[in-house]
Design a protein around this motif. Structure first.
Motif, PDB file in Angstrom:
ATOM      1  N   MET B  75       0.832  -1.212   0.000  1.00  0.00           N
ATOM      2  CA  MET B  75       0.000   0.000   0.000  1.00  0.00           C
ATOM      3  C   MET B  75       0.863   1.257   0.000  1.00  0.00           C
ATOM      4  N   MET B  76       1.940   1.196   0.764  1.00  0.00           N
ATOM      5  CA  MET B  76       2.810   2.369   0.859  1.00  0.00           C
ATOM      6  C   MET B  76       3.412   2.711  -0.504  1.00  0.00           C
ATOM      7  N   THR B  77       3.854   1.692  -1.243  1.00  0.00           N
ATOM      8  CA  THR B  77       4.482   1.978  -2.533  1.00  0.00           C
ATOM      9  C   THR B  77       3.502   2.675  -3.459  1.00  0.00           C
ATOM     10  N   GLU B  78       2.240   2.246  -3.398  1.00  0.00           N
ATOM     11  CA  GLU B  78       1.235   2.911  -4.245  1.00  0.00           C
ATOM     12  C   GLU B  78       1.010   4.349  -3.804  1.00  0.00           C
ATOM     13  N   ALA B  79       1.001   4.523  -2.465  1.00  0.00           N
ATOM     14  CA  ALA B  79       0.671   5.854  -1.929  1.00  0.00           C
ATOM     15  C   ALA B  79       1.750   6.885  -2.245  1.00  0.00           C
ATOM     16  N   ILE B  80       3.012   6.467  -2.231  1.00  0.00           N
ATOM     17  CA  ILE B  80       4.069   7.483  -2.326  1.00  0.00           C
ATOM     18  C   ILE B  80       4.623   7.672  -3.734  1.00  0.00           C
ATOM     19  N   THR B  81       4.290   6.764  -4.649  1.00  0.00           N
ATOM     20  CA  THR B  81       4.823   6.917  -6.007  1.00  0.00           C
ATOM     21  C   THR B  81       4.327   8.238  -6.613  1.00  0.00           C
ATOM     22  N   GLY B  82       5.277   9.016  -7.126  1.00  0.00           N
ATOM     23  CA  GLY B  82       4.928  10.294  -7.742  1.00  0.00           C
ATOM     24  C   GLY B  82       4.822  11.441  -6.758  1.00  0.00           C
ATOM     25  N   GLU B  83       5.008  11.124  -5.469  1.00  0.00           N
ATOM     26  CA  GLU B  83       4.880  12.183  -4.452  1.00  0.00           C
ATOM     27  C   GLU B  83       6.248  12.776  -4.108  1.00  0.00           C
ATOM     28  N   LYS B  84       6.217  13.990  -3.590  1.00  0.00           N
ATOM     29  CA  LYS B  84       7.432  14.596  -3.070  1.00  0.00           C
ATOM     30  C   LYS B  84       7.891  13.833  -1.823  1.00  0.00           C
ATOM     31  N   VAL B  85       9.189  13.854  -1.598  1.00  0.00           N
ATOM     32  CA  VAL B  85       9.754  13.184  -0.424  1.00  0.00           C
ATOM     33  C   VAL B  85       9.093  13.707   0.857  1.00  0.00           C
TER      34      VAL B  85
END
Lengths: 406, 146
Positions: B75-85
């Motif tokens: 779930m985390m990988t989906e949530a953070i892909t494309g997001e700023k650090v």
């Protein structure tokens, strides 16, 4: 022995967990405490709490008397030759560290070998690894059979003239394997090596006679044998303890102290620096009385009945894999197909059943088994077949629950 | 058997991520690799990330663990892909708050991570759910200090 009568001695078992009667199958981690043990420690704090070996006042004399009487009781319980051979420690881990540090540093030299097995708890591997590193010695592992046992031949194949110490567990906390310590001691001694035994999973469950086994060192813990946490025993042959240096310094263990130097008092207090675990020895004493009243032989028979019953019934559940030999101590380590042991333990917990899940402080053994973790059910005097029946039903329901197409 | 509590813990969306993990694997030429394990239970995870200009371009995970820890990583990988650090880190903070049962600010654009809210009812399992987020935080911290 009557398991129903015994149960009423354990107030903690009379409770609901998540709305279900608690089924405690985690004795291998820590055992529960019967009322006589709790009451003995309560009485100590209410009536004669005082420091030992120091005061001349009445309470201190009473505390000292109780402390040393427990030492005598432990001596008789494990059939040591002398009471001086019983050193009180914080637990099995501290006891093994004392042997590795003090005795190990004294006799192991560069190029020597220390023999251990892959079934050891971390407490019986890491101190020896560190000893080997300090001295430039080598750790040698006894090859295990496929079922997690070791044979006379496998021991003989690694114990030789370079071997200084054989460090081995009496009973595996994961596989339930019961090692033939008497035979292993004989092999070690015929090669002029010493044997140090981790008895944490043995002493609570069977009669242990250190003279009959002819071991040099033997360690165990109070909290796995109905006693309190924070107390353990190191048995060591007196001629070896005499030669060993202390590894902790402070009060109680000294003879004379001068500004720049000091001398040590006699064995065993030499190894018991500082105020010892007095209340805990009171609890340990009561725990030994409790075990002796049932009889270690009866405990072993009773647990064998339980573990054999559980073993057969667990085989009814589809997808259960059990690790270790068929003939075993009172514990079963297992996995359920397609269900991670943490998930399994959580589901069982919602049904009030306490099992251990994880690597059981035996990562090398997990590697040997080629699993990342396992679940374990372990049994003791207060368990019964009805609890095993409930456990089996819960296992079946867990299997069903995780078989749903989510 | 009353599986109501368990139904909250093991919701179908969680089991779906466990059985069909997203972004499982390794980014061979990633800019950041981080390993973390949970020594008390043996769970372990490796994250590889491709971070450029302060943005998580890609992230993959591999590891071993229970359904909760692996689903949470997925779930985390989906949530953070494309997001700023920074956004990824603040999502981690919000996730921790949710695990502790505190007020949190988890929004729809964070994918399925809210499905893990039920874990807060199982204190022994919170560290399973937070393993991947802790690893992410450690990775960013190490990268930042280099």
């Amino acid at each position: 022995m009557n398991a129903i009568d015994i149960r009423s001695d354990f107030p903690i078992l009379n409770q609901k967990v998540n709305g279900k009667d608690l089924i405690y199958f985690d004795t291998s981690a820590t055992s529960q405490t019967p009322s006589p043990v709790i009451e003995a420690m309560d009485e100590y704090y209410k009536e004669y709490n005082s420091n030992v070996h120091r005061g001349v006042h009445t309470l201190s004399t009473k505390a000292t008397d109780s402390y040393e009487k427990t030492r005598m009781k432990v001596k008789n319980f494990i059939n040591a030759q002398y009471f001086e051979e019983v050193v009180f420690t914080r637990g099995t881990t501290a006891a093994i560290n004392l042997v590795a540090r003090s005795f190990g540093d004294m006799i192991v030299e560069a190029g020597d070998e220390i023999v251990v097995t892959e079934m050891e708890h971390h407490a019986n591997i890491v101190p020896w690894q560190q000893l080997a590193k300090r001295k430039g010695a080598n750790l040698v592992f006894v090859p295990m059979e496929e079922d997690g046992t070791i044979t006379r031949e496998s021991i003989e194949s690694v114990v030789g003239e370079r071997t200084k110490i054989v460090a081995i567990t009496h009973v595996s906390n994961v596989l339930g394997t019961i090692n033939d310590i008497k035979e292993i001691a004989e092999i070690a001694h015929s090669n002029d090596a010493y044997i140090s035994v981790d008895g944490a999973q043995a002493v609570p469950h069977m009669r242990v006679d250190v003279q009959d086994l002819d071991v040099d060192f033997y360690a165990f813990s109070g909290h796995k044998m109905l006693g309190p946490t924070g107390i353990g025993v190191l048995y060591g042959k007196s001629e070896l303890l005499e030669r060993m240096e202390p590894i902790e310094y402070g009060g109680d263990m000294i003879d004379f102290v001068d500004l720049r130097d000091a001398t040590w008092t006699d064995v065993p207090v030499k190894f018991e620096a500082g105020t010892p675990m007095i209340a805990e020895t009171v609890g340990l004493s009561a725990a030994i009385d409790y075990i002796e009243e049932i009889g270690p032989e009866n405990i072993l028979d009773f647990e064998q009945e339980l573990v054999n019953y559980a073993y057969d019934r667990m085989n009814e559940v589809e997808g259960i894999e059990i690790y270790g030999p068929r003939s075993r101590a009172g514990l079963i380590t297992f996995n359920m197909e397609d269900v991670h042991p943490h998930d399994l333990a959580t589901v069982l917990d919602t049904e009030g059943i306490a099992v251990r899940a994880g690597h059981h402080c035996a990562q090398p053994l997990m590697k040997w088994l080629d699993v990342s973790s396992t679940a374990r059910a372990s049994f003791y005097v207060y368990n019964n077949k009805e609890e095993i029946d409930s456990f089996i039903e819960s296992l079946k329901r867990t299997k069903e629950f995780f078989s749903y197409e989510f | 058997m009353n599986f109501n509590n368990l139904d909250q813990l093991y919701r179908s969306v969680i089991m779906d991520h466990y059985k069909n993990p997203r972004n499982k694997g390794v980014i061979e030429d990633g800019t950041l690799t981080v390993d973390m394990n949970n020594p008390t239970c043996g769970d372990r995870i490796r994250l590889t990330l491709d971070v450029a200009d302060g943005i998580v371009e890609d992230v993959k995970f591999e590891g071993e663990g229970c359904s909760i820890s692996m689903a949470s990583a997925s779930m985390m990988t989906e949530a953070i892909t494309g997001e700023k650090v920074d956004k990824a880190l603040s999502m981690g903070d919000e996730f921790s708050k949710m695990m502790l049962g505190e007020d949190h600010d988890i929004t729809d654009d964070m994918g399925d991570i809210e499905a893990l809210a039920g874990v807060s009812q199982f204190p022994a399992r919170i560290k399973c759910a937070t393993l991947s987020w802790k690893a992410l935080e450690k990775g960013f911290k190490e990268a930042g200090s280099k």
